[in-house]
Design a protein around this motif. Structure first.
Motif, mmCIF file in Angstrom:
data_model
loop_
_atom_site.group_PDB
_atom_site.id
_atom_site.type_symbol
_atom_site.label_atom_id
_atom_site.label_comp_id
_atom_site.label_asym_id
_atom_site.label_seq_id
_atom_site.Cartn_x
_atom_site.Cartn_y
_atom_site.Cartn_z
ATOM 1 N N LEU A 57 17.748 55.582 68.823
ATOM 2 C CA LEU A 57 18.313 54.463 68.064
ATOM 3 C C LEU A 57 17.471 53.194 68.187
ATOM 4 C CD1 LEU A 57 22.056 55.133 68.888
ATOM 5 C CD2 LEU A 57 21.119 55.029 66.584
ATOM 6 N N VAL A 59 16.877 51.285 70.956
ATOM 7 C CA VAL A 59 17.367 50.246 71.859
ATOM 8 C C VAL A 59 16.194 49.686 72.678
ATOM 9 C CG1 VAL A 59 18.805 49.843 73.893
ATOM 10 C CG2 VAL A 59 19.680 51.225 72.007
ATOM 11 N N PHE A 69 21.926 52.781 79.614
ATOM 12 C CA PHE A 69 22.473 53.670 78.589
ATOM 13 C C PHE A 69 22.651 55.091 79.124
ATOM 14 C CE2 PHE A 69 21.450 50.069 76.134
ATOM 15 C CZ PHE A 69 22.366 50.076 75.109
ATOM 16 N N ALA A 99 26.469 61.033 73.311
ATOM 17 C CA ALA A 99 25.811 60.261 72.255
ATOM 18 C C ALA A 99 26.691 59.081 71.838
ATOM 19 C CB ALA A 99 25.511 61.158 71.064
ATOM 20 N N CYS A 100 27.989 59.340 71.675
ATOM 21 C CA CYS A 100 28.903 58.265 71.280
ATOM 22 C C CYS A 100 29.019 57.205 72.373
ATOM 23 C CB CYS A 100 30.282 58.829 70.946
ATOM 24 S SG CYS A 100 30.304 59.676 69.356
ATOM 25 N N THR A 102 26.732 56.018 74.032
ATOM 26 C CA THR A 102 25.631 55.082 73.809
ATOM 27 C C THR A 102 25.984 54.066 72.718
ATOM 28 O OG1 THR A 102 23.906 56.542 74.609
ATOM 29 C CG2 THR A 102 23.264 54.972 72.918
ATOM 30 N N ILE A 103 26.645 54.554 71.652
ATOM 31 C CA ILE A 103 27.063 53.634 70.576
ATOM 32 C C ILE A 103 28.094 52.641 71.124
ATOM 33 C CG2 ILE A 103 28.014 53.491 68.248
ATOM 34 C CD1 ILE A 103 25.736 55.343 68.035
ATOM 35 N N VAL A 104 29.065 53.158 71.877
ATOM 36 C CA VAL A 104 30.114 52.269 72.410
ATOM 37 C C VAL A 104 29.498 51.269 73.387
ATOM 38 C CG1 VAL A 104 32.330 52.143 73.598
ATOM 39 C CG2 VAL A 104 31.857 54.068 72.085
ATOM 40 N N ALA A 106 26.454 50.038 73.260
ATOM 41 C CA ALA A 106 25.780 49.027 72.445
ATOM 42 C C ALA A 106 26.794 48.074 71.813
ATOM 43 C CB ALA A 106 24.940 49.703 71.361
ATOM 44 N N ALA A 107 27.911 48.638 71.332
ATOM 45 C CA ALA A 107 28.941 47.816 70.709
ATOM 46 C C ALA A 107 29.509 46.805 71.708
ATOM 47 C CB ALA A 107 30.062 48.702 70.154
ATOM 48 N N MET A 109 28.093 45.794 74.522
ATOM 49 C CA MET A 109 27.042 44.841 74.917
ATOM 50 C C MET A 109 26.983 43.686 73.928
ATOM 51 S SD MET A 109 23.687 46.833 76.221
ATOM 52 C CE MET A 109 23.636 47.625 77.830
ATOM 53 N N ASN A 110 27.000 44.020 72.630
ATOM 54 C CA ASN A 110 26.963 42.977 71.604
ATOM 55 C C ASN A 110 28.249 42.139 71.633
ATOM 56 O OD1 ASN A 110 26.313 41.479 69.321
ATOM 57 N ND2 ASN A 110 27.063 43.033 67.910
ATOM 58 N N TRP B 115 30.461 38.178 64.912
ATOM 59 C CA TRP B 115 29.735 39.451 64.948
ATOM 60 C C TRP B 115 29.493 40.006 63.550
ATOM 61 C CZ3 TRP B 115 33.836 38.218 68.166
ATOM 62 C CH2 TRP B 115 33.511 38.038 69.498
ATOM 63 N N PHE B 252 17.778 57.554 58.463
ATOM 64 C CA PHE B 252 18.302 57.038 59.722
ATOM 65 C C PHE B 252 19.777 56.637 59.583
ATOM 66 C CE2 PHE B 252 18.472 53.611 63.031
ATOM 67 C CZ PHE B 252 18.255 54.429 64.121
ATOM 68 N N TYR B 256 23.272 58.142 61.222
ATOM 69 C CA TYR B 256 24.198 57.231 61.920
ATOM 70 C C TYR B 256 25.611 57.351 61.322
ATOM 71 C CZ TYR B 256 25.379 52.842 64.374
ATOM 72 O OH TYR B 256 25.915 51.907 65.197
ATOM 73 N N LEU B 259 27.217 60.712 62.247
ATOM 74 C CA LEU B 259 27.751 60.699 63.613
ATOM 75 C C LEU B 259 29.105 59.985 63.645
ATOM 76 C CD1 LEU B 259 27.351 61.258 66.645
ATOM 77 C CD2 LEU B 259 26.032 59.149 66.809
ATOM 78 N N CYS B 293 33.300 49.786 65.857
ATOM 79 C CA CYS B 293 32.400 50.132 66.954
ATOM 80 C C CYS B 293 30.964 50.309 66.454
ATOM 81 C CB CYS B 293 32.923 51.390 67.622
ATOM 82 S SG CYS B 293 31.975 51.875 69.034
ATOM 83 N N LEU B 296 29.527 46.947 65.327
ATOM 84 C CA LEU B 296 29.235 46.097 66.483
ATOM 85 C C LEU B 296 27.964 46.548 67.190
ATOM 86 C CD1 LEU B 296 32.703 45.523 68.165
ATOM 87 C CD2 LEU B 296 31.123 43.751 67.398
ATOM 88 N N ALA B 297 27.746 47.849 67.232
ATOM 89 C CA ALA B 297 26.591 48.382 67.954
ATOM 90 C C ALA B 297 25.288 48.124 67.214
ATOM 91 C CB ALA B 297 26.772 49.887 68.180
ATOM 92 N N LEU B 300 21.799 46.223 68.011
ATOM 93 C CA LEU B 300 20.881 46.730 69.037
ATOM 94 C C LEU B 300 19.974 47.827 68.506
ATOM 95 C CD1 LEU B 300 23.373 45.509 70.795
ATOM 96 C CD2 LEU B 300 22.276 46.762 72.636
ATOM 97 N N PHE B 301 20.223 48.261 67.252
ATOM 98 C CA PHE B 301 19.448 49.363 66.673
ATOM 99 C C PHE B 301 18.609 48.817 65.526
ATOM 100 C CE2 PHE B 301 23.616 51.726 67.733
ATOM 101 C CZ PHE B 301 23.303 51.731 69.079
ATOM 102 N N PRO B 302 17.340 48.451 65.792
ATOM 103 C CA PRO B 302 16.554 47.736 64.776
ATOM 104 C C PRO B 302 16.255 48.577 63.530
ATOM 105 C CG PRO B 302 15.233 48.280 66.730
ATOM 106 C CD PRO B 302 16.639 48.593 67.062
#
Lengths: 307, 307, 307
Positions: A57, A59, A69, A99-100, A102-104, A106-107, A109-110, B115, B252, B256, B259, B293, B296-297, B300-302
């Motif tokens: 992703l 990061v 992560f 995997a999820c 990691t998304i949570v 990131a969410a 963290m933001n 956000w 990409f 996402y 998922l 979620c 929000l994440a 962090l994912f450019p």
């Protein structure tokens, strides 16, 4: 490249107890392996999947390298294999859940960055509870019958007698339970792993586990749960976080961390009872809630020195 | 003036599936009318009340015109008439709930603006659950007995056999259920409405509904629920939101969104089980939680390109 | 020094009804003492502990002096003694809970400061529910059997007949219940205390309690609960907050506050039912949720003049 990835993975395991240290992570894995090779394998798989997902992703590399992560993937994998039957579907769920996580992560963290509060193990808790709850709707997702029985919470009376054995076993099981392991040797290995990371963290974990045990005992918790370490793991994590990681230790922050550690015991009892109608375990939610609260509060308390 | 208001109202109905398009809204209303004139009337009333409330409160005209204060009123009105007996008190509650949905929308817009995350259908979910739960305390608020029976969640086994008919009906019912309609023709009309708004959105909705159905089937969901579209509507909304509305579609963002769509199925199972002790339906809460979620994440994912 | 501390404490008691006024606080204490010297003693203890904790933690003096760190301690102390047996362990819990209420207050102040929304009585609600729930795990923490029985919520029919006596008693009990007191004279003393603080606040409290009572009656609430003031205290607090404290009163803000007050009745029913599987009381959570929502929404409504 591979060495860097493995370093991220072992730091990820280390971060379960807030240690950005790959050797600590390796010793934690050894501790899990001692009790159960299956869980060690799961922890490694979960950490690899959640770390790799973060890299895919895109990061920030520094965050991934620090293991930030990995630790939720590590826990979610053990959690799923502890409470769900280890068949092919569960292993697919482990990959999906890691995997999820990691998304949570990131969410959160933001979401929490404005307050400089970290996600802690909340992604593990949320992802795990989703899969455990889903067993009530998805017939092929089968539990191991270790999940608590759903029921309506009611007042309890004191059960069993606490002995010296209860205290010693409870102390180390309280450390071991951070990774769902009920094994005194594993607890001792975890303490050694912490010692590699930081002497203060190791002391805090032992003091936290003991504090949770003593407060629970004093307030009339059941002896088998005390012995199993159920009252220790959240308090141990709170003590590590506030006593050894987020604040510079002095008399003031010690008292603050102690108050949080005692509060964690009551919050553990409360969360555990609140989840009883769903038949769900509290996991490390009490630790997350208490540490979030104490970290959020601290900007109003000028005496606390943030690390 | 009136034309502008009507345009806001129809866009409001369109926004239930994230379409800022009055023609899409009109076709959605036609689809509801085909299944039930009562619900079409409710949807229109709810959208009018919540839009008018926003105008009375002086909300920025552009937001109102885009239908952003209409769609939660639309859904809350159908929801209340679906689960509560359609008497004078329930219609008063529809007006009250639609007006309150505007306040909750404004609150969440302000809360989440830092956000850049939208309220989605959370105001509908919160307002509806309040009125449904209130039936347990207020004797004149009577339910239609379509609310789930309150109980303690427990493990289920696989029930029924999925056939081609289950899949076809489930696919379109999954779209229709976004507005509480269990009707294949209504589902097809909704898909046509989406096609007017955006080809990608229409494809995403069908793919999302199908994905929800397949994942649920694979994990052992009950056949009647799959056929009724229960597993499709949250996944369809997630697919529209992440696949067609918030990100520019590429390989990409496709992965996402996929998922997220798969995760929505597990979260639907979890939310549905978590609300079982209250006897409450999950509504579109799983969609809201998952999309919040994932949105929000994303900072962090450019690699994700926000529209 | 001591005079300043006592002033902070009495303002703390006053802030339970949002009055930064030590005389109002003193009259509230007198009202509690009339019904129960034990609860008056508890309220004073709780306010002293939470205020002293805030001072020890170095919280900004002005905030402490305004009583903002006292009122949650005040309520949590009465709450614990109302629902838990008044033994030595419960009194220790009162001290712990009052201290923790200060931490939670600071956490929510920091969390919500970006939106200029205050913590209200949320710290009291969270801290109290933790200790009440903990009775299901900690055998020495014993309840007074005044906690609701845990059960699954189900539809009710109208119970009892509302008479003029119900309305008069319910009106004043609705004010008295803000401090857990079921006593008409106490309610009248509280209204007098409010009158010292602000005539508008006193009127708003009476109108709010009456509004809660009438809406609940109209929607079929049980007569004994109406008489006991159960439907009044949250609505009274909402009316004080939005009608007298946060906005300058005019026709627009009056309508806004009225909508919030009516919504509070439905939210009270909903929260009360939602907590039924846990056997927990709603406390002032409905007031907190509704006022947070209406305050969060208000920046989008330019007609509201914030005080």
């Amino acid at each position: 490249m591979l060495a860097g990835f493995l370093d991220s993975v072992f730091r990820g395991v280390g971060q379960v107890m807030l240690q950005n240290n790959s050797y600590a992570g390796l010793v934690f894995l050894a501790g899990i392996f001692w009790n159960s090779p299956l869980f060690a394998c799961a922890a490694l798989t979960g950490t690899v999947v959640s770390t790799a997902t973060a890299m895919w992703l895109g990061v920030d590399r520094q965050l991934v390298r620090a293991g930030l992560f990995g630790f939720n993937g590590s826990l979610v994998a053990i959690g799923l294999l502890y409470f769900l039957r280890p068949d092919a579907l569960t292993w697919s769920c482990v990959v999906l859940a890691a995997a999820c996580s990691t998304i949570v992560t990131a969410a959160l963290m933001n979401l929490l960055s404005a307050w400089k509060v970290p996600p802690l193990t909340a992604p593990f808790v949320f992802a795990s509870l989703c899969f455990f709850l889903a067993t009530a709707r998805l017939g092929r997702l089968e539990s191991t019958h270790l999940l608590p029985t759903a029921g309506l919470p009611k007042a309890v009376s004191v059960e069993g007698t606490v002995t010296a054995g209860t205290v010693v076993e409870g102390l180390f099981n309280g450390i071991a339970q951070i990774f769902f392991q009920g094994n005194v040797v594993t607890g001792i290995l975890f303490a050694i792993g912490l010692l590699i990371g930081s002497r203060i963290a190791c002391t805090a974990a032992l003091a936290g586990s003991m504090s949770g045990l003593l407060v629970a005992w004093g307030m009339g918790a059941a002896e088998p749960a005390i012995r199993a370490g159920a009252w220790g793991f959240n308090s141990a994590l709170t003590a590590i976080a506030l006593g050894a990681v987020f604040y510079t230790l002095d008399a003031f922050s010690f008292t603050y961390a102690l108050l949080a550690t005692v509060a964690t015991t009551v919050v553990f009892a409360a969360v555990s009872a609140a989840l009883e109608p769903l038949g769900m375990p509290a996991l490390t939610l009490p630790f997350v809630l208490v540490v979030w609260c104490f970290l959020l509060a601290s900007p109003l308390f000028p005496g606390l020195r943030t690390k």
